[in-house]
Design a protein around this motif. Structure first.
Motif, PDB file in Angstrom:
ATOM      1  N   HIS A  96       0.811  -1.215   0.000  1.00  0.00           N
ATOM      2  CA  HIS A  96       0.000   0.000   0.000  1.00  0.00           C
ATOM      3  C   HIS A  96       0.846   1.267   0.000  1.00  0.00           C
ATOM      4  O   HIS A  96       0.339   2.352   0.288  1.00  0.00           O
ATOM      5  N   GLU A  97       2.124   1.116  -0.346  1.00  0.00           N
ATOM      6  CA  GLU A  97       3.015   2.239  -0.596  1.00  0.00           C
ATOM      7  C   GLU A  97       3.133   3.200   0.584  1.00  0.00           C
ATOM      8  O   GLU A  97       3.211   4.420   0.404  1.00  0.00           O
ATOM      9  N   ALA A  98       3.133   2.653   1.780  1.00  0.00           N
ATOM     10  CA  ALA A  98       3.405   3.444   2.977  1.00  0.00           C
ATOM     11  C   ALA A  98       4.912   3.458   3.180  1.00  0.00           C
ATOM     12  O   ALA A  98       5.467   2.742   4.014  1.00  0.00           O
ATOM     13  N   THR A  99       5.579   4.293   2.400  1.00  0.00           N
ATOM     14  CA  THR A  99       7.044   4.253   2.309  1.00  0.00           C
ATOM     15  C   THR A  99       7.721   4.578   3.632  1.00  0.00           C
ATOM     16  O   THR A  99       8.683   3.917   4.027  1.00  0.00           O
ATOM     17  N   GLU A 100       7.237   5.599   4.329  1.00  0.00           N
ATOM     18  CA  GLU A 100       7.873   6.001   5.585  1.00  0.00           C
ATOM     19  C   GLU A 100       7.834   4.878   6.609  1.00  0.00           C
ATOM     20  O   GLU A 100       8.840   4.563   7.257  1.00  0.00           O
ATOM     21  N   GLU A 101       6.652   4.237   6.745  1.00  0.00           N
ATOM     22  CA  GLU A 101       6.527   3.143   7.706  1.00  0.00           C
ATOM     23  C   GLU A 101       7.382   1.941   7.285  1.00  0.00           C
ATOM     24  O   GLU A 101       7.983   1.271   8.127  1.00  0.00           O
ATOM     25  N   THR A 102       7.435   1.705   5.983  1.00  0.00           N
ATOM     26  CA  THR A 102       8.254   0.594   5.481  1.00  0.00           C
ATOM     27  C   THR A 102       9.714   0.805   5.832  1.00  0.00           C
ATOM     28  O   THR A 102      10.397  -0.118   6.304  1.00  0.00           O
ATOM     29  N   ILE A 103      10.211   2.013   5.608  1.00  0.00           N
ATOM     30  CA  ILE A 103      11.620   2.318   5.905  1.00  0.00           C
ATOM     31  C   ILE A 103      11.904   2.145   7.388  1.00  0.00           C
ATOM     32  O   ILE A 103      12.940   1.601   7.780  1.00  0.00           O
ATOM     33  N   GLN A 104      10.970   2.570   8.231  1.00  0.00           N
ATOM     34  CA  GLN A 104      11.164   2.435   9.674  1.00  0.00           C
ATOM     35  C   GLN A 104      11.210   0.963  10.085  1.00  0.00           C
ATOM     36  O   GLN A 104      12.026   0.558  10.913  1.00  0.00           O
ATOM     37  N   MET A 105      10.314   0.164   9.499  1.00  0.00           N
ATOM     38  CA  MET A 105      10.305  -1.265   9.829  1.00  0.00           C
ATOM     39  C   MET A 105      11.578  -1.955   9.350  1.00  0.00           C
ATOM     40  O   MET A 105      12.128  -2.811  10.042  1.00  0.00           O
ATOM     41  N   ILE A 106      12.051  -1.595   8.175  1.00  0.00           N
ATOM     42  CA  ILE A 106      13.308  -2.175   7.665  1.00  0.00           C
ATOM     43  C   ILE A 106      14.456  -1.798   8.581  1.00  0.00           C
ATOM     44  O   ILE A 106      15.304  -2.636   8.924  1.00  0.00           O
ATOM     45  N   HIS A 107      14.478  -0.527   9.020  1.00  0.00           N
ATOM     46  CA  HIS A 107      15.545  -0.062   9.910  1.00  0.00           C
ATOM     47  C   HIS A 107      15.543  -0.841  11.224  1.00  0.00           C
ATOM     48  O   HIS A 107      16.606  -1.206  11.739  1.00  0.00           O
ATOM     49  N   GLN A 108      14.356  -1.133  11.745  1.00  0.00           N
ATOM     50  CA  GLN A 108      14.274  -1.849  13.009  1.00  0.00           C
ATOM     51  C   GLN A 108      14.436  -3.359  12.852  1.00  0.00           C
ATOM     52  O   GLN A 108      14.405  -4.096  13.828  1.00  0.00           O
ATOM     53  N   SER A 109      14.601  -3.818  11.611  1.00  0.00           N
ATOM     54  CA  SER A 109      14.691  -5.266  11.366  1.00  0.00           C
ATOM     55  C   SER A 109      16.014  -5.648  10.716  1.00  0.00           C
ATOM     56  O   SER A 109      16.124  -6.724  10.128  1.00  0.00           O
ATOM     57  N   HIS A 110      16.996  -4.789  10.805  1.00  0.00           N
ATOM     58  CA  HIS A 110      18.272  -5.057  10.146  1.00  0.00           C
ATOM     59  C   HIS A 110      18.880  -6.369  10.649  1.00  0.00           C
ATOM     60  O   HIS A 110      19.099  -6.555  11.833  1.00  0.00           O
ATOM     61  N   GLY A 111      19.102  -7.290   9.730  1.00  0.00           N
ATOM     62  CA  GLY A 111      19.691  -8.576  10.087  1.00  0.00           C
ATOM     63  C   GLY A 111      18.719  -9.586  10.657  1.00  0.00           C
ATOM     64  O   GLY A 111      19.121 -10.710  10.977  1.00  0.00           O
ATOM     65  N   ASP A 112      17.442  -9.238  10.784  1.00  0.00           N
ATOM     66  CA  ASP A 112      16.453 -10.150  11.366  1.00  0.00           C
ATOM     67  C   ASP A 112      15.868 -11.091  10.318  1.00  0.00           C
ATOM     68  O   ASP A 112      15.733 -10.737   9.143  1.00  0.00           O
ATOM     69  N   LEU A 113      15.485 -12.276  10.767  1.00  0.00           N
ATOM     70  CA  LEU A 113      14.794 -13.221   9.894  1.00  0.00           C
ATOM     71  C   LEU A 113      13.447 -12.679   9.438  1.00  0.00           C
ATOM     72  O   LEU A 113      12.896 -13.142   8.438  1.00  0.00           O
ATOM     73  N   PHE A 114      12.923 -11.706  10.164  1.00  0.00           N
ATOM     74  CA  PHE A 114      11.642 -11.101   9.821  1.00  0.00           C
ATOM     75  C   PHE A 114      11.608 -10.622   8.368  1.00  0.00           C
ATOM     76  O   PHE A 114      10.583 -10.709   7.689  1.00  0.00           O
ATOM     77  N   LEU A 115      12.725 -10.126   7.868  1.00  0.00           N
ATOM     78  CA  LEU A 115      12.791  -9.587   6.510  1.00  0.00           C
ATOM     79  C   LEU A 115      12.544 -10.657   5.457  1.00  0.00           C
ATOM     80  O   LEU A 115      12.125 -10.356   4.343  1.00  0.00           O
TER      81      LEU A 115
END
Length: 319
Positions: A96-115
């Motif tokens: 749904h192109e929520a870019t800001e929230e996506t970037i924040q989630m990626i930042h908080q998931s660096h190196g996690d299996l969640f990705l």
């Protein structure tokens, strides 16, 4: 959570279900590929599930924070939430192109299996970022640890999808950010037997074909359905520009399919005389005639034996 961010969260999870169809009109009936559908799955949420997710998102602190290497997925409960279709918050934010929230989630998931969590269509966040034409997110996901080798339920990596869509921007990011896995991804067939080069040829993206060849894609690799090479596919699709390009790049004119057919053989019964004339001049003389079919005689013999075996059958009283 700010009021603006809270509104974005509601926008992400209150959208109607969306379909993303990357079928291409040039796809010939002779070249079957699995139909790909990309559904958000939001409509599959029950009312109570939806309310729970929104409340959870509202209470979640999405501010960027320092992360430590090896932090476990269980440290942040929002990573365990998923829809009926297996979409995580990250999947839905990308869709749904929520870019800001996506970037924040990626930042908080660096190196996690969640990705690398895959939804019910086995799509990762990386697959969806390519489908949604978001190269900036593709780059962030790759650098954060998303595995470009993972395949969806059609056997496509994110690079396969970029080649089907003709997405030059996502293609560029995928091939530049993770070169260590590139050779294996280029050689990997999807579940229809097509590698990235085959897909770029099928959908007629000449610039991608050139790029793939420059990156080391095997121009003479055979697709696993019946052994066609990129040149066979170009003839099947009656694409003279692609035929010329592949011939110029050194495609094997005399390569045979599993049935013994050269690219020139596939020009028989086709309307494009230019392709036929070009390949005729380059094809080995012994490969210019269509191969004789040994199966026709054997099939006829079997049929004849069957006819003899059951020649006493009567239909409406007649033999």
């Amino acid at each position: 959570m700010t009021d603006e961010l809270r509104m974005d969260v509601h926008r992400v999870y209150n959208c109607n279900q969306m379909d993303y169809d990357i079928n291409h009109p040039k796809l010939d009936k002779m070249l079957p590929c699995n139909e790909d559908r990309f559904d958000s799955g939001v409509d599959s949420l029950k009312d109570e599930e939806y309310k729970s997710i929104v409340e959870h998102m509202e209470s979640m602190n999405m501010a960027a924070t320092e992360r430590t290497t090896g932090k476990d997925i269980d440290d942040e409960p929002w990573k365990k939430e998923a829809t009926e279709d297996g979409d995580t918050f990250l999947h839905l934010a990308i869709i749904h192109e929520a870019t800001e929230e996506t970037i924040q989630m990626i930042h908080q998931s660096h190196g996690d299996l969640f990705l690398n969590i895959q939804n019910n269509q086995r799509q990762t966040a990386l697959h969806l970022a390519v489908i949604m034409e978001q190269p900036q997110l593709v780059e962030r996901l790759l650098k954060a640890g998303c595995d470009p080798r993972l395949v969806d339920d059609s056997g496509n990596t994110a690079l396969h999808i970029a080649c089907k869509k003709g997405s030059l921007s996502c293609f560029g990011v995928l091939t530049q950010v993770c070169p260590i896995h590139l050779s294996s991804i280029l050689a990997a067939p999807n579940y229809s037997g097509h590698n990235c080069l085959h897909l770029a040829c099928i959908y007629g993206f000449l610039s991608l074909v050139e790029s793939l060849l420059s990156l080391g894609a095997d121009i003479n690799a055979q697709e696993q359905c019946n052994g066609r090479t990129a040149l066979h596919l170009a003839v099947d699709l009656q694409n003279p520009e692609l035929v010329r390009l592949l011939v110029t790049k050194g495609a094997n004119i005399n390569s045979l399919t599993y049935g013994g057919y050269s690219p020139y053989h596939l020009t028989f019964g086709r309307q494009n005389v230019e392709i036929q004339q070009q390949l005729y001049a380059l094809t080995a003389q012994e490969l210019r005639d269509l191969p004789e079919s040994e199966s026709e005689d054997s099939d006829w013999e079997v049929q004849s034996e069957d006819d003899q075996m059951y020649d006493d059958i009567r239909v409406v009283g007649h033999k």
